[in-house]
Enzyme design. Structure first.
Site, PDB file in Angstrom:
ATOM      1  N   LYS A  64      37.316  30.019  43.636  1.00 35.10           N
ATOM      2  CA  LYS A  64      37.655  30.100  42.211  1.00 35.10           C
ATOM      3  C   LYS A  64      36.654  29.298  41.420  1.00 35.10           C
ATOM      4  CE  LYS A  64      41.042  31.752  39.537  1.00 35.10           C
ATOM      5  NZ  LYS A  64      41.951  32.859  39.851  1.00 35.10           N
TER       6      LYS A  64
HETATM    7  N1  GLU Z   1      41.288  36.479  38.871  1.00 37.16           N
HETATM    8  C1  GLU Z   1      42.006  37.465  39.616  1.00 37.16           C
HETATM    9  C2  GLU Z   1      43.018  36.801  40.523  1.00 37.16           C
HETATM   10  O1  GLU Z   1      43.418  35.683  40.303  1.00 37.16           O
HETATM   11  C3  GLU Z   1      41.089  38.451  40.327  1.00 37.16           C
HETATM   12  C4  GLU Z   1      40.194  37.841  41.373  1.00 37.16           C
HETATM   13  C5  GLU Z   1      39.207  38.821  41.972  1.00 37.16           C
HETATM   14  O2  GLU Z   1      39.275  39.993  41.679  1.00 37.16           O
HETATM   15  O3  GLU Z   1      38.362  38.354  42.738  1.00 37.16           O
HETATM   16  O4  GLU Z   1      43.514  37.392  41.445  1.00 37.16           O
END
Ligand code: GLU
Length: 374
Positions: A64
């Site tokens: 993240k």
């Molecule tokens: N931000 C989204 C989540 O928390 C998508 C993450 C992604 O597609 O890599 O799942």
């Protein structure tokens, strides 16, 4: 990292990229632009991505990113310069085979295009697989924009079927009307649900007979908020969370249902469209009240599932139709829901514990096979 602002001053921003685990594959997870981003929160969200990718059986680990900033107060030029410089700073860490960012709160397809372009310029060739959630015109996938909301709909159908209830006619309240909340509310309404309450950062609206969600969406696009939707009464977040309904959908930020407001929740099911909307204390209170919680790592996983499809399509340079994307999404979400439900029934666990159990088991098995180097 420094960013030149429109007024000529230079502002120093703080950003992070956390890789939590890569046993099952490269790190995967969004980039968040928000004033309250912290390293600790980014770590927690990276760990949730590891579990989310595992429970959905995607060949990814978890990661993240985040930048402490308020995109609502920044110009497009400032956002572009911030994104490009942040990308330069994290470029040594990310890569199509190491860690693949995507959108999250405060970022979108346009931001992903800047990440992709900056990374590609550094490499000297186009690298579309460096991010997912890109615009379709530069290698994005059909269905990605709506994928998280569509995944929530699929889980809503599954949980209602499990309870022996019809989704059609279910009463719904939705907290948050961004990319996730708005799509979820619209798809649920299209499936025959009665959406009685919606809130966003500015306030909220209520209608006992049900809101016309398509009209609410139009109103929101014109005015920037759901507030003041003609024919609705106003309501605040606390009131929304306490509405008597079949399905409560927290689709805003984290820690919204907590120790002091959890006992007011009157929904039969909480569908966690946001990441970590329920604190551990609130989770226990909801469980004591026999409220079923479909956990975030299952409920909102539609986004990362279609991110995976986007990555696969990009690497093969072979793009699917929207029908193919949606039917593969449905298949993946159903399989994960069944895995979690079965574990929950067999082991007498909450759906959250069962989802964690399925996810951790797969990671442990992978680690066992891979062993320790050297
Ligand atoms: N931000 C989204 C989540 O928390 C998508 C993450 C992604 O597609 O890599 O799942």
């Amino acid at each position: 990292f420094p960013v030149r602002m429109d007024d000529g001053t230079v502002k120093v921003f703080h950003g992070f990229r956390v890789q939590h685990n890569s046993v099952r594959g490269p790190g995967k997870g969004g980039i968040r632009y928000h004033p309250e981003v912290t390293l600790d929160e980014t770590r927690a969200l990276a760990a949730l991505m590891t579990l989310k990718c595992s429970v959905l059986n995607l060949p990814y680990g978890g990661a993240k990113g985040g930048v402490i900033c308020d995109p609502a107060t920044m110009s497009l030029g400032e956002l572009e310069r911030l994104t490009r410089r942040y990308t330069v700073e994290i470029a040594p860490l990310i890569g199509p085979d190491t860690d693949i960012p995507a959108p999250d709160i405060g970022t979108n397809a346009r931001v992903m295009a800047w990440v992709m372009d900056t990374y590609s310029k550094l490499k000297g060739y186009g690298c579309p697989a460096i991010v997912t959630g890109k615009p379709i015109e530069i290698g994005g996938s059909k269905g990605r924009l709506e994928a998280t909301g569509r995944g929530c709909l699929i889980n809503a159908r599954s949980i209602m079927a499990h309870l022996g209830k019809e989704l059609k006619g279910s009463v719904v309240a939705v907290q948050g009307f961004g990319n996730v909340g708005s799509v979820t509310a619209r798809l649920l309404a299209r499936d025959g649900c009665k959406v009685i309450g919606i809130t966003d950062v500015f306030g909220g609206i209520y209608s006992e007979g049900g809101l016309d969600v398509e009209e609410v969406n139009r109103h929101c696009q014109q005015t920037g908020s759901v507030v003041g939707f003609p024919g609705s009464q106003s309501l605040n977040n606390a009131e929304l969370l306490a509405l008597k309904c079949d399905l409560l959908v927290p689709a805003a930020s984290g820690n919204q249902i907590h120790a002091t407001n959890a006992s007011a929740v009157k929904a039969s099911v909480v569908l966690e469209a946001a990441n970590a909307p329920t604190t551990p204390e609130a989770d226990e209170i909801l469980r004591d009240k026999n409220i079923l919680v479909v956990p975030d790592i299952l409920a909102n996983s539609g986004g990362v599932v279609v991110s995976y499809f986007e990555w696969v399509q990009g690497r093969q340079s072979f793009f699917w139709t929207e029908e193919e994307v949606n039917s593969q999404l449905e298949r993946a979400m159903h399989a994960a829901f069944q895995d979690v439900l079965q574990t929950s029934v067999q082991r007498n666990m909450s759906l959250r514990e069962a989802a964690y159990s399925v996810a951790v088991q797969r990671i442990a098995t992978a680690l066992d096979f891979r062993g320790i180097f050297p």
